[in-house]
Design an enzyme around this catalytic site. Structure first.
Site, PDB file in Angstrom:
ATOM      1  CG  ASP A 212      -1.816   1.189   1.291  1.00 21.80           C
ATOM      2  OD1 ASP A 212      -2.561   1.395   0.330  1.00 21.80           O
ATOM      3  OD2 ASP A 212      -1.761   1.935   2.287  1.00 21.80           O
TER       4      ASP A 212
ATOM      5  CB  SER B  73     -11.979  13.627   7.549  1.00 24.17           C
ATOM      6  OG  SER B  73     -11.201  12.610   6.976  1.00 24.17           O
TER       7      SER B  73
ATOM      8  CG  ASP C 169     -23.777  29.263   4.854  1.00 18.65           C
ATOM      9  OD1 ASP C 169     -24.277  28.939   5.955  1.00 18.65           O
ATOM     10  OD2 ASP C 169     -22.658  29.776   4.726  1.00 18.65           O
ATOM     11  N   GLY C 170     -26.851  26.363   2.303  1.00 20.72           N
ATOM     12  CA  GLY C 170     -27.730  26.088   1.183  1.00 20.72           C
ATOM     13  C   GLY C 170     -27.028  25.919  -0.149  1.00 20.72           C
TER      14      GLY C 170
ATOM     15  CG  LEU D 259     -19.568  18.220  -4.745  1.00 25.26           C
ATOM     16  CD1 LEU D 259     -20.098  19.409  -5.540  1.00 25.26           C
ATOM     17  CD2 LEU D 259     -19.751  16.932  -5.537  1.00 25.26           C
TER      18      LEU D 259
END
Length: 706
Positions: free
Chosen positions: A389, A426, A465-466, A470
């Site tokens: 990995d 996260s 805030d609407g 992403l």
């Protein structure tokens, strides 16, 4: 069926009454002797030495008065031999009778059965012959007229002596194998200094509870696993991890119970106590590795399980043939029966592989390499492909932000603030890099998130805030319907070809920023990969990163096989596919995050697990975050497996070659095996195997030379 850890016999768990539960592990034994040996090895070894010395001394005297200097005054020579041989038979040899009785209770023959039957036959025949010679009983056996021995007191005594000598050697090698584990147990301090009600108190370490505050002064051992909450020092961890130099410890760092504080005073908070500490887990893991069977042992186990009854049949058949069919004297038939029983004792067969595994497992633990079972040890020696990995394995797993590209009227700080907001919860390494950058720029007030969704292997979606926000890779942006122009594609390509990982920030229907990260390559990675390739092992890179960044890393390290843009859930599928192609695959990665892939591999190698080794999926655990330990593990596994093969060869060769000789196959050439020589050969077989295994103690890791 389970393995008797002491003698190596194959034991039926349902039949044997001799078992011991220690923690989560149940050990099974073929006899009470083996159980006592496991519980008190030092006491058993001391007793064995005394009994072996007694048997060899009295057996030697018996041989002297029987063959060299027979006397008939003041006692008849046979009576003197009887007096010398009987204590050997029933004091030194009593353990064989106990083992035989235990075998009868467990309804399965064991090694003790062969010794008890063979020596008792010799002693009983000799005793009856002596009594009839002294006219104390009616004549039962014909008088020997061929010039050979009339009694076999010497044979009975020396057989027991040499068998016991072989067992002394076995116990010594087992003691050497478990010595490292015992030393680890002894590292646990008896007392701990805790802070209770603002005062320091000395309490037994068993009374420390999780969350308690402890004080560790210079020169003291850390009582339990914990985290430093105050102070700065250097800790000697060599006895646990094999690291030669003391390791710096500061606030927030883990400390391991049993290690030595070298300089400053530390205040730590206990995180693991009792059986949960790393020290206890290592001991448990080594014990389990010793207990488990390697695939190579299965043949030996099956042979040993059926060998004893078959040998008894062969011995009786040999006796019947020589005495009743060939019409040879009773003494010759008896010698054949006793020789077959003694030389066929599969002691060496029973310890051939466990002896090597025991030393290999304990030796690896000394170097911070924990092997969960002999099966992984054997498989590791056969691997032809190691899959790494990338993040946290070939790289340090500590990425930093290298580039920020703000687009469409957004400023760099706007990009950072939005990214910080999405990454706030996260634990991903990239998230930590964003937080560090935001902190350095004084940005520490992320906005409020209305809705949040994590898309595994792609990134994050949220509503702030609407507005739709992403953060993730190119696939996330495209699947979410954002407009991606050629300029963005070109910038991504340039960053990724430079070996950087880039993520995009989307706002509403457009990309407003690119954040690039760079992770430092592990300083030992190139050396380790070069060494593995020199050893004939292919290397592959497996990562969720884009192909350009993955190939850039691979080129720097000399890796030819690259699997990029692999979702976490698909890593195990890649490993499975490689195995289906006929490769013996080892997977190296984070033992928790890469658990499915590690479990899918023939050998999973979890690296840098710290104190939390119990959670690891890997069959082999590298306590230190040092890739060079992979080379050490492969080298050691190859040496252990080589010793296992050598031991099985010696064990089989003694039995296969000498059983026909003991049965009298060379009698026409004037060669008839004396039972004493059979005992010497059997003991030599065991001693050869144990000494050969002990050579593993000389193993020293060497990762530098080609």
């Amino acid at each position: 069926m389970a393995k008797d850890l002491v003698c190596g016999m194959y034991v039926d768990e349902d039949k044997t009454p001799f078992k011991l539960k220690r923690g989560d592990v149940t050990y099974y034994f073929c006899s009470k002797n083996c159980l006592n040996t496991f519980l008190a090895p030092e006491r058993e070894l001391h007793q064995l030495k005394i009994l072996a010395a007694m048997a060899l001394i009295l057996g030697g005297l018996t041989a002297f008065f029987e063959y060299i200097y027979p006397v008939n005054w003041p006692l008849h020579n046979y009576l003197l031999l009887f007096i010398l041989a009987t204590p050997v038979q029933f004091i030194a040899g009593w353990k064989f009778y106990e083992g035989t009785w235990d075998a009868i209770k467990a309804r399965q023959a064991n090694m003790d059965s062969l010794i008890a039957i063979g020596t008792t036959t010799a002693w009983l025949y000799s005793t009856l012959y002596m009594l009839q010679t002294l006219n104390l009983v009616p004549s039962i056996f014909p008088r020997i007229a061929t010039g050979g021995p009339e009694v076999y007191f010497t044979e009975a005594g020396l057989i027991i002596g040499f068998v016991l000598l072989g067992r002394v050697m076995e116990q010594i090698v087992k003691g050497k194998a478990t010595e490292a584990v015992r030393k680890l147990v002894d590292l646990q301090p008896k007392m701990a200094t805790v802070l209770r009600d603002g005062e320091e108190k000395k309490i037994p370490v068993e009374q420390v509870v999780v969350g308690e505050l402890l004080v560790v002064r210079p020169g003291e051992r850390v009582p339990v696993d914990g985290v430093v909450i105050d102070g700065h020092s250097y800790i000697d961890q060599s006895m646990i991890t094999g690291e030669s130099m003391p390791v710096e410890k500061k606030v927030g760092d883990e400390v391991i119970g049993g290690t030595i504080n070298m300089s400053g005073v530390l205040k730590i908070r206990a995180t693991k106590v009792g059986a949960d500490t790393m020290l206890s887990q290592i001991v448990k893991m080594v014990e389990e590795a010793i207990l488990t069977r390697a695939p190579m042992q299965r043949l030996a186990d099956r042979v040993a399980a059926y060998f004893v009854p078959i040998v008894i049949v062969v011995a009786i058949s040999s006796f019947i043939f020589w005495y009743l069919i060939a019409g040879k004297p009773l003494g010759i038939a008896l010698m054949s029966l006793i020789s077959v029983l003694i030389i066929a004792c599969p002691c060496a067969l029973g310890i051939a592989t466990p002896a090597a595994i025991m030393i290999g497992a304990s030796k690896s633990a000394q170097h911070g390499i924990l092997i969960k079972s002999g099966e992984y040890l054997e498989k590791l020696s056969k691997i032809d492909l190691i899959v790494f990995d990338k993040t946290g394995t070939l790289t340090k797993g500590e990425p930093r932000v290298t580039d920020i590209l703000a687009l469409d009227g957004f400023a760099e700080n706007d990009v950072i603030e939005l990214a910080l907001t999405l990454e706030s919860g996260s634990r991903h390494p990239l998230s930590e890099a964003v937080r560090k950058l935001a902190s350095s720029r004084g940005i520490n007030t992320p906005r409020t998130i209305d809705a949040f969704e994590e898309v595994p292997g792609h990134g994050l979606r949220a509503s702030i805030d609407g507005r739709r926000v992403l953060l993730g890779n190119l696939r996330l942006m495209k699947s979410s319907g954002l407009n991606i122009d050629e300029y963005i594609i070109e910038r991504l390509k340039l960053l990724e070809e430079d070996g950087k990982t880039a993520i995009l920030l989307g706002f509403d229907n457009r990309v407003v920023g690119i954040i690039a990260f760079s992770d430092t390559i592990n300083e030992n990675a190139a050396e380790v990969i070069d060494r593995l390739k020199w050893m004939g092992i292919k290397v592959a890179l497996l990562t969720g990163d884009n192909s350009r960044a993955a190939n850039a890393i691979a080129r720097k390290l000399g890796i030819d096989l690259v699997f990029a843009e692999v979702l976490p859930t698909d890593k195990a599928c890649i490993v499975r596919r490689l195995r289906e192609e006929g490769k013996v695959v080892a997977m190296v990665g984070d033992g928790i995050n890469d658990a499915p892939a590690l479990a899918e591999a023939d050998v999973g190698i979890a690296i840098g697990s710290g104190t939390d080794i119990a959670r690891e999926t890997g069959g082999i655990i590298l306590v230190k975050n040092d890739l060079r330990d992979i080379i050490v593990a492969v080298y050691l596994s190859r040496k252990v497996v080589r010793k296992m093969k050598e031991n099985l060869f010696w064990a089989f060769i003694y039995n296969v070659v000498l059983i026909p000789v003991a049965a009298g196959i060379l009698y026409s050439l004037g060669i008839m095996f004396n039972p004493v020589f059979a005992a010497v050969a059997m003991a030599t077989s065991s001693i050869t195997v144990t000494l050969n295994s002990m050579l593993l103690n000389r193993f020293k890791p060497n990762t530098k030379q080609h």
